[in-house]
Design a protein around this motif. Structure first.
Motif, PDB file in Angstrom:
ATOM      1  N   VAL A   1      39.018  50.414  44.611  1.00  0.00           N
ATOM      2  CA  VAL A   1      37.777  50.499  45.371  1.00  0.00           C
ATOM      3  C   VAL A   1      36.977  49.235  45.097  1.00  0.00           C
ATOM      4  O   VAL A   1      36.789  48.843  43.939  1.00  0.00           O
ATOM      5  N   HIS A   2      36.513  48.591  46.165  1.00  0.00           N
ATOM      6  CA  HIS A   2      35.707  47.382  46.040  1.00  0.00           C
ATOM      7  C   HIS A   2      34.284  47.675  46.496  1.00  0.00           C
ATOM      8  O   HIS A   2      34.057  47.986  47.667  1.00  0.00           O
TER       9      HIS A   2
ATOM     10  N   MET B   1      36.447  43.601  53.952  1.00  0.00           N
ATOM     11  CA  MET B   1      36.862  43.046  52.659  1.00  0.00           C
ATOM     12  C   MET B   1      36.344  43.856  51.472  1.00  0.00           C
ATOM     13  O   MET B   1      36.922  43.826  50.393  1.00  0.00           O
ATOM     14  N   VAL B   2      35.234  44.559  51.652  1.00  0.00           N
ATOM     15  CA  VAL B   2      34.725  45.446  50.607  1.00  0.00           C
ATOM     16  C   VAL B   2      34.506  46.823  51.219  1.00  0.00           C
ATOM     17  O   VAL B   2      34.295  46.960  52.437  1.00  0.00           O
ATOM     18  N   ASP B   3      34.557  47.838  50.383  1.00  0.00           N
ATOM     19  CA  ASP B   3      34.472  49.211  50.873  1.00  0.00           C
ATOM     20  C   ASP B   3      33.044  49.677  51.095  1.00  0.00           C
ATOM     21  O   ASP B   3      32.794  50.544  51.931  1.00  0.00           O
ATOM     22  N   ALA B   4      32.102  49.136  50.316  1.00  0.00           N
ATOM     23  CA  ALA B   4      30.706  49.541  50.472  1.00  0.00           C
ATOM     24  C   ALA B   4      29.804  48.525  49.791  1.00  0.00           C
ATOM     25  O   ALA B   4      30.196  47.889  48.805  1.00  0.00           O
ATOM     26  N   VAL B   5      28.617  48.378  50.340  1.00  0.00           N
ATOM     27  CA  VAL B   5      27.566  47.586  49.700  1.00  0.00           C
ATOM     28  C   VAL B   5      26.599  48.583  49.080  1.00  0.00           C
ATOM     29  O   VAL B   5      26.008  49.408  49.788  1.00  0.00           O
TER      30      VAL B   5
ATOM     31  N   VAL C   1      36.064  47.794  41.235  1.00  0.00           N
ATOM     32  CA  VAL C   1      35.514  46.436  41.139  1.00  0.00           C
ATOM     33  C   VAL C   1      34.140  46.416  41.788  1.00  0.00           C
ATOM     34  O   VAL C   1      33.975  46.909  42.912  1.00  0.00           O
ATOM     35  N   VAL C   2      33.174  45.853  41.078  1.00  0.00           N
ATOM     36  CA  VAL C   2      31.834  45.652  41.627  1.00  0.00           C
ATOM     37  C   VAL C   2      31.589  44.157  41.699  1.00  0.00           C
ATOM     38  O   VAL C   2      31.542  43.476  40.670  1.00  0.00           O
ATOM     39  N   PHE C   3      31.460  43.631  42.910  1.00  0.00           N
ATOM     40  CA  PHE C   3      31.177  42.209  43.094  1.00  0.00           C
ATOM     41  C   PHE C   3      29.678  41.974  42.939  1.00  0.00           C
ATOM     42  O   PHE C   3      28.871  42.609  43.617  1.00  0.00           O
ATOM     43  N   THR C   4      29.306  41.063  42.053  1.00  0.00           N
ATOM     44  CA  THR C   4      27.915  40.683  41.903  1.00  0.00           C
ATOM     45  C   THR C   4      27.774  39.211  42.274  1.00  0.00           C
ATOM     46  O   THR C   4      28.764  38.513  42.482  1.00  0.00           O
ATOM     47  N   ASN C   5      26.552  38.751  42.358  1.00  0.00           N
ATOM     48  CA  ASN C   5      26.299  37.387  42.828  1.00  0.00           C
ATOM     49  C   ASN C   5      26.339  36.381  41.681  1.00  0.00           C
ATOM     50  O   ASN C   5      25.567  36.508  40.738  1.00  0.00           O
ATOM     51  N   PRO C   6      27.203  35.350  41.764  1.00  0.00           N
ATOM     52  CA  PRO C   6      28.283  35.161  42.739  1.00  0.00           C
ATOM     53  C   PRO C   6      29.630  35.539  42.124  1.00  0.00           C
ATOM     54  O   PRO C   6      29.782  35.558  40.906  1.00  0.00           O
ATOM     55  N   THR C   7      30.608  35.823  42.975  1.00  0.00           N
ATOM     56  CA  THR C   7      31.994  36.004  42.521  1.00  0.00           C
ATOM     57  C   THR C   7      32.846  35.074  43.371  1.00  0.00           C
ATOM     58  O   THR C   7      33.052  35.319  44.567  1.00  0.00           O
TER      59      THR C   7
END
Length: 323
Positions: free
Chosen positions: A218-219, A258-262, A198-204
């Protein structure tokens, strides 16, 4: 209209009328206020070269820069009822859907595709915030489920680029039902022993964060992305307290586990490529190159270029207009 417009041939008229610089030649960086040349942004995957601000990017542009050679196969998605509740506020829901489709060229908020990532077969779903805020409705939910099922059938990793404002209110309880439906599909992928990135982008935000977007193996998150269920303004109004600086942003969530890496947008392709190969027990990709930063162009040079380049009048995608 005047006599020049009516009588003078176009070639001569071009000498008489000075060509105006198109308004869309420059895009304002929401973070620094800097004016950035449109083509610099496009070539730099919609990352502002100087500040590193990550603007929104269209789903098709995301796939074109993420998959090998920009080539992919669009996965057919099942049809769903367009307006099950016959919803209407200031406009009919069906009219809003037509406007969103004309604006984005997509049937709904999620695009699902199959392609290769450093030679490894992958299935990718991308949510486009330009389509009604990337909201989760019946069609978007079915698209996510279809992507997960396709990955299970083809035995590939599933990669999700999440971007959403939450559930689609025009579909009421039917939109909320997509949360457990997609969760079941994630469990089936997990039972097949396949990885879910999962890749969180702005906004989720909203129901997407509260369901399948938080169920990955993996987040990852792009820098500065807002990731939450309820937004910071709502929380502040509820608890009547000032929230910490950067609350619910990628970096804050990384610091709190909450996330594994930025990960910078330019690094997503090699980062996910190497992890997907590891999960699938393939040899690590030999070439994990990262695109070189795009040099910026001065306003003077851009104005000179605009004088002799008609292609600069192309309207920028809505991805350029970040919140």
């Amino acid at each position: 209209m005047n006599w020049i417009s009516n009588m003078v041939p176009p070639k001569i008229r071009s000498f008489l009328n000075k060509r105006e610089t198109p308004e869309n030649l420059w895009v304002k960086d929401p973070e620094s206020g800097e004016m950035v040349f449109y083509r610099d942004l496009e070539a730099n995957q919609w990352v502002v070269p100087n500040s590193g601000y990550h603007m929104k990017i269209k789903a098709k542009d995301r796939l074109a820069t993420f998959l090998d050679g920009g080539k992919y196969e669009s996965i057919p998605l099942p049809a769903v009822p367009l307006d099950p509740l016959k919803f209407r506020d200031q406009k009919r829901y069906t009219d809003k859907l037509k406007e969103a489709r004309n604006k984005t060229g997509m049937d709904d908020a999620v695009l699902v595709a199959a392609g290769k990532l450093f030679g490894l077969d992958v299935t990718v779903a991308v949510q486009d915030f330009d389509f009604m805020g990337g909201s989760l409705g019946m069609a978007a939910g079915q698209a996510i489920i279809t992507g997960l099922e396709t990955a299970a059938q083809r035995k590939t990793p599933f990669i999700l680029f999440a971007a959403s404002g939450g559930a689609r209110m025009q579909e009421g309880i039917l939109s909320l039902m997509q949360m457990p439906r997609t969760t079941v599909a994630v469990l089936r992928l997990r039972e097949a022993g396949l990885p879910f990135f999962v890749v969180f982008t702005n906004p989720t935000t909203g129901g997407v964060t509260a369901s399948y977007a938080m169920l990955g193996d993996v987040h990852l998150a792009e820098p500065g992305a807002l990731i939450c269920f309820a937004g910071p303004r709502v929380i502040e109004q509820t608890i009547r307290e000032k929230l910490p600086k950067g609350f619910q942003r990628s970096e804050y969530l990384y610091d709190h586990g909450m996330v594994d890496a930025v990960v910078h947008r330019h690094n997503l392709r090699p980062t996910i490529g190497s992890m997907a190969a590891m999960f699938m027990k393939h040899a690590a990709p030999a070439d994990l190159s990262v695109p070189a930063p795009v040099p910026t162009i001065s306003m003077r040079d851009a104005a000179i270029a605009a004088e002799g380049d008609d292609d600069l009048t192309v309207a920028p995608p809505e991805a350029a207009h970040a919140e």
